[in-house]
Design a protein around this motif. Structure first.
Motif, PDB file in Angstrom:
ATOM      1  N   THR A 156       0.843  -1.205   0.000  1.00  0.00           N
ATOM      2  CA  THR A 156       0.000   0.000   0.000  1.00  0.00           C
ATOM      3  C   THR A 156       0.876   1.252   0.000  1.00  0.00           C
ATOM      4  O   THR A 156       2.084   1.187   0.232  1.00  0.00           O
ATOM      5  N   LEU A 157       0.220   2.404  -0.257  1.00  0.00           N
ATOM      6  CA  LEU A 157       0.939   3.682  -0.317  1.00  0.00           C
ATOM      7  C   LEU A 157       0.981   4.389   1.025  1.00  0.00           C
ATOM      8  O   LEU A 157       1.462   5.521   1.120  1.00  0.00           O
ATOM      9  N   ARG A 158       0.483   3.718   2.052  1.00  0.00           N
ATOM     10  CA  ARG A 158       0.356   4.382   3.351  1.00  0.00           C
ATOM     11  C   ARG A 158       1.714   4.811   3.904  1.00  0.00           C
ATOM     12  O   ARG A 158       1.883   5.936   4.388  1.00  0.00           O
ATOM     13  N   ASP A 159       2.687   3.899   3.841  1.00  0.00           N
ATOM     14  CA  ASP A 159       4.001   4.227   4.398  1.00  0.00           C
ATOM     15  C   ASP A 159       4.648   5.388   3.648  1.00  0.00           C
ATOM     16  O   ASP A 159       5.339   6.226   4.254  1.00  0.00           O
ATOM     17  N   ARG A 160       4.433   5.412   2.354  1.00  0.00           N
ATOM     18  CA  ARG A 160       5.014   6.489   1.552  1.00  0.00           C
ATOM     19  C   ARG A 160       4.480   7.858   2.011  1.00  0.00           C
ATOM     20  O   ARG A 160       5.244   8.803   2.218  1.00  0.00           O
ATOM     21  N   HIS A 161       3.123   7.946   2.112  1.00  0.00           N
ATOM     22  CA  HIS A 161       2.521   9.225   2.526  1.00  0.00           C
ATOM     23  C   HIS A 161       2.888   9.568   3.967  1.00  0.00           C
ATOM     24  O   HIS A 161       3.076  10.741   4.305  1.00  0.00           O
ATOM     25  N   GLN A 162       2.988   8.543   4.802  1.00  0.00           N
ATOM     26  CA  GLN A 162       3.338   8.811   6.191  1.00  0.00           C
ATOM     27  C   GLN A 162       4.753   9.375   6.304  1.00  0.00           C
ATOM     28  O   GLN A 162       5.008  10.320   7.056  1.00  0.00           O
ATOM     29  N   GLU A 163       5.675   8.825   5.545  1.00  0.00           N
ATOM     30  CA  GLU A 163       7.041   9.346   5.567  1.00  0.00           C
ATOM     31  C   GLU A 163       7.115  10.758   4.989  1.00  0.00           C
ATOM     32  O   GLU A 163       7.859  11.604   5.497  1.00  0.00           O
ATOM     33  N   ALA A 164       6.335  11.011   3.929  1.00  0.00           N
ATOM     34  CA  ALA A 164       6.315  12.365   3.365  1.00  0.00           C
ATOM     35  C   ALA A 164       5.775  13.368   4.377  1.00  0.00           C
ATOM     36  O   ALA A 164       6.291  14.489   4.512  1.00  0.00           O
ATOM     37  N   ARG A 165       4.724  12.978   5.117  1.00  0.00           N
ATOM     38  CA  ARG A 165       4.180  13.859   6.143  1.00  0.00           C
ATOM     39  C   ARG A 165       5.196  14.102   7.263  1.00  0.00           C
ATOM     40  O   ARG A 165       5.293  15.209   7.800  1.00  0.00           O
ATOM     41  N   GLN A 166       5.930  13.071   7.625  1.00  0.00           N
ATOM     42  CA  GLN A 166       6.937  13.243   8.665  1.00  0.00           C
ATOM     43  C   GLN A 166       8.026  14.235   8.232  1.00  0.00           C
ATOM     44  O   GLN A 166       8.454  15.093   9.012  1.00  0.00           O
ATOM     45  N   ILE A 167       8.435  14.105   6.981  1.00  0.00           N
ATOM     46  CA  ILE A 167       9.432  15.060   6.468  1.00  0.00           C
ATOM     47  C   ILE A 167       8.861  16.473   6.465  1.00  0.00           C
ATOM     48  O   ILE A 167       9.538  17.449   6.821  1.00  0.00           O
ATOM     49  N   LEU A 168       7.580  16.596   6.063  1.00  0.00           N
ATOM     50  CA  LEU A 168       6.940  17.910   6.046  1.00  0.00           C
ATOM     51  C   LEU A 168       6.869  18.494   7.449  1.00  0.00           C
ATOM     52  O   LEU A 168       7.174  19.683   7.662  1.00  0.00           O
ATOM     53  N   LEU A 169       6.457  17.661   8.428  1.00  0.00           N
ATOM     54  CA  LEU A 169       6.337  18.152   9.801  1.00  0.00           C
ATOM     55  C   LEU A 169       7.697  18.554  10.363  1.00  0.00           C
ATOM     56  O   LEU A 169       7.791  19.462  11.191  1.00  0.00           O
ATOM     57  N   LEU A 170       8.751  17.882   9.922  1.00  0.00           N
ATOM     58  CA  LEU A 170      10.081  18.260  10.365  1.00  0.00           C
ATOM     59  C   LEU A 170      10.545  19.575   9.734  1.00  0.00           C
ATOM     60  O   LEU A 170      11.306  20.333  10.345  1.00  0.00           O
ATOM     61  N   SER A 171      10.091  19.831   8.499  1.00  0.00           N
ATOM     62  CA  SER A 171      10.557  21.037   7.790  1.00  0.00           C
ATOM     63  C   SER A 171       9.729  22.279   8.106  1.00  0.00           C
ATOM     64  O   SER A 171      10.237  23.396   7.999  1.00  0.00           O
ATOM     65  N   ILE A 172       8.467  22.099   8.504  1.00  0.00           N
ATOM     66  CA  ILE A 172       7.597  23.263   8.749  1.00  0.00           C
ATOM     67  C   ILE A 172       8.144  24.168   9.841  1.00  0.00           C
ATOM     68  O   ILE A 172       8.160  25.402   9.676  1.00  0.00           O
ATOM     69  N   PRO A 173       8.582  23.647  11.013  1.00  0.00           N
ATOM     70  CA  PRO A 173       9.121  24.582  12.025  1.00  0.00           C
ATOM     71  C   PRO A 173      10.287  25.406  11.505  1.00  0.00           C
ATOM     72  O   PRO A 173      10.363  26.613  11.773  1.00  0.00           O
ATOM     73  N   ALA A 174      11.195  24.771  10.758  1.00  0.00           N
ATOM     74  CA  ALA A 174      12.332  25.522  10.232  1.00  0.00           C
ATOM     75  C   ALA A 174      11.878  26.589   9.233  1.00  0.00           C
ATOM     76  O   ALA A 174      12.351  27.732   9.254  1.00  0.00           O
ATOM     77  N   GLN A 175      10.923  26.205   8.369  1.00  0.00           N
ATOM     78  CA  GLN A 175      10.413  27.177   7.398  1.00  0.00           C
ATOM     79  C   GLN A 175       9.669  28.305   8.094  1.00  0.00           C
ATOM     80  O   GLN A 175       9.778  29.478   7.703  1.00  0.00           O
ATOM     81  N   THR A 176       8.900  27.958   9.133  1.00  0.00           N
ATOM     82  CA  THR A 176       8.172  28.993   9.869  1.00  0.00           C
ATOM     83  C   THR A 176       9.130  29.965  10.531  1.00  0.00           C
ATOM     84  O   THR A 176       8.928  31.191  10.491  1.00  0.00           O
ATOM     85  N   LEU A 177      10.175  29.432  11.150  1.00  0.00           N
ATOM     86  CA  LEU A 177      11.173  30.307  11.762  1.00  0.00           C
ATOM     87  C   LEU A 177      11.843  31.180  10.721  1.00  0.00           C
ATOM     88  O   LEU A 177      12.124  32.367  10.978  1.00  0.00           O
TER      89      LEU A 177
END
Length: 472
Positions: A156-177
């Motif tokens: 399934t594609l679940r792991d793929r989307h989950q990893e993409a979301r994790q990368i996004l959540l890691l990058s959002i604080p840095a981008q927000t700052l």
């Protein structure tokens, strides 16, 4: 809350507007960057999982070729493939002769499989409500040389989307700052930049009656349109103040003599008991009052005429071929009273200009007054209209004594009167004529008449006839 405080609260802040204008794009940039980051992370996750999926397929093929000589999936391989707590992995092994050998029947590779020995084929497949990513590969059946096996592994594609979301959540604080830091730098830049207006504000605040131009020195380029507009306003104010000062000086100069005469004749009337002397003084007082009235009227007319610039709506289409004969006709009785033959000569067709009716009338009245005052009884005076060099020429000519050639050039100057002339006057009539002509974008010319006398020509730019209703 007072009205003043309410007005202050409602005033717009340039700093707030600039920051708001910049904050909205920065917020949109953060959202767009987050979307790009998620898409990039998903592409990366797909790349990694596709590689793992290909490796799993190759591993299964190798295990079947070496550890399962009967062509069936070994219990160890099947355990590894089936063991998934959340049921996200699928596999199938199809024989070209015997059909499904092991795995999930719904996982079927698409048509057009690669040749034996080729790389696994990646594709998308749908099972029930699950979207899967699958890899398929052909291999020879170890038990039957004429048979081929289609080995497929899917997830399934679940792991793929989950990893993409994790990368996004890691990058959002840095981008927000980063966005916050950029916004703070912008706020600091706007604040510092607006401080450059403080010297200009202080310079203007320290002025009292100084209307000198601000100039372009030490003025930011972005503020130049504002300062140049203020300089234009200062220039118009200087012109208005100069006009006012000139009017006061002219009025003081021209009214001094009538007022002095009024005082003398009033004292004469008070000191005398002779009815004839009193009547004579009153007659002089009446003439001086009329002179003062005319002088003040002409001063006001000259002041209005000196306002060369006019705004839209001050002019209208005027047909001089209709207006001028009408205005001349209103003065014929004065010409008869002065013993002067006043007439008109002009074309039958229309002669249009863009002008002000009252100013045109004032100009023509001054020209006719000048002729009635100085031409003398028994003279001829003609008002004419003609087209000339793309414009319209309004001329007033008489055959009176005229003006000596040495003085013609000075006609039109304020308060100038030809030396030796006995008739009373203020010396403003032709000055008013010249200013009104300039107000209309024209000019005034003075010259000797045909045989004698004076000819005054007013050149006015031609206009266009007004459009009728329904015209394009």
């Amino acid at each position: 809350m007072s009205q003043r405080m309410l007005w202050r609260n409602e005033r717009q802040s340039l700093r707030r507007r600039l920051l708001t204008t910049l904050l909205v794009p920065l917020t949109l940039l953060l959202m767009f960057n987050s979307l790009i980051t998620y898409i990039g992370a998903l592409i990366y996750a797909n790349h990694v999982h596709d590689k793992d999926l290909i490796n799993d397929t190759l591993t299964l093929v190798q295990m079947m070729a070496h550890e399962s000589p009967d062509g069936r999936v070994s219990s160890q391989a099947q355990f590894l493939l089936d063991y998934e707590p959340e049921g996200r992995n699928y596999f199938s092994v199809y024989s070209s002769k015997h059909g499904l050998i092991a795995g999930n029947r719904a996982v079927r590779p698409p048509s057009g499989m690669p040749r034996h020995g080729g790389d696994p084929l990646l594709y998308n497949v749908q099972i029930d409500t699950h979207a899967l990513r699958a890899a398929s590969m052909l291999m020879s059946n170890p038990l039957d040389a004429g048979d081929q096996l289609e080995v497929t592994v899917a997830e399934t594609l679940r792991d793929r989307h989950q990893e993409a979301r994790q990368i996004l959540l890691l990058s959002i604080p840095a981008q927000t700052l980063l966005i916050i830091a950029a916004f703070l730098l912008v706020w600091l830049g706007v604040r510092t930049g607006l401080r450059q207006l403080d010297p200009l504000t202080e310079q203007l605040a320290n002025r009292e009656h100084d209307l000198a131009p601000i100039g372009d020195a030490n003025v930011p380029v972005e503020i130049l349109p504002l300062t140049r507009t203020i300089d234009g306003l200062f220039g118009r104010l200087r012109g208005m103040l100069a006009l006012q000062e000139r009017f006061i000086a002219d009025a003081a100069h021209q009214l001094r003599t009538p007022l002095a005469g009024l005082s003398v004749h009033a004292e004469r009337a008070r000191a005398s008991t002779d009815p004839q002397t009193i009547a004579d003084s009153l007659n002089h007082i009446q003439r001086l009052i009329q002179r003062a009235n005319r002088t003040s009227s002409q001063l006001l007319a000259l002041t209005r005429a000196q306002t060369v610039e006019h705004e839209a709506g001050d002019t209208e289409p005027l047909n001089l071929a209709t207006l001028v004969p009408e205005l001349v006709g209103q003065r014929v009785h004065e010409g008869l009273a002065a013993g002067i033959d006043l007439g008109y000569d002009g074309p039958a067709g229309p002669l249009w200009i863009d002008g002000d009716r009252h100013r045109i009338q004032e100009m023509l009245d001054n020209l006719i007054d000048n002729g009635l005052r100085y031409a003398g009884s028994g003279s001829l005076m003609t008002v004419s209209l003609a087209r000339e060099r793309g414009g319209i020429c309004l001329a007033v000519e008489d055959n009176g004594p005229g003006v000596p050639a040495g003085w013609i050039e000075r006609l039109g100057e304020r308060f100038f009167r030809v030396p030796g002339v006995q008739e009373e006057g203020s010396g403003l009539g032709l000055a008013i004529v010249q200013r009104i002509a300039q107000w209309h974008g024209g000019s005034a010319r003075y010259m000797a008449g045909g045989e004698s006398g004076l000819r005054v020509e007013i050149m006015l730019p031609a206009g266009y006839a007004p459009k009728k209703n329904g015209d394009a």
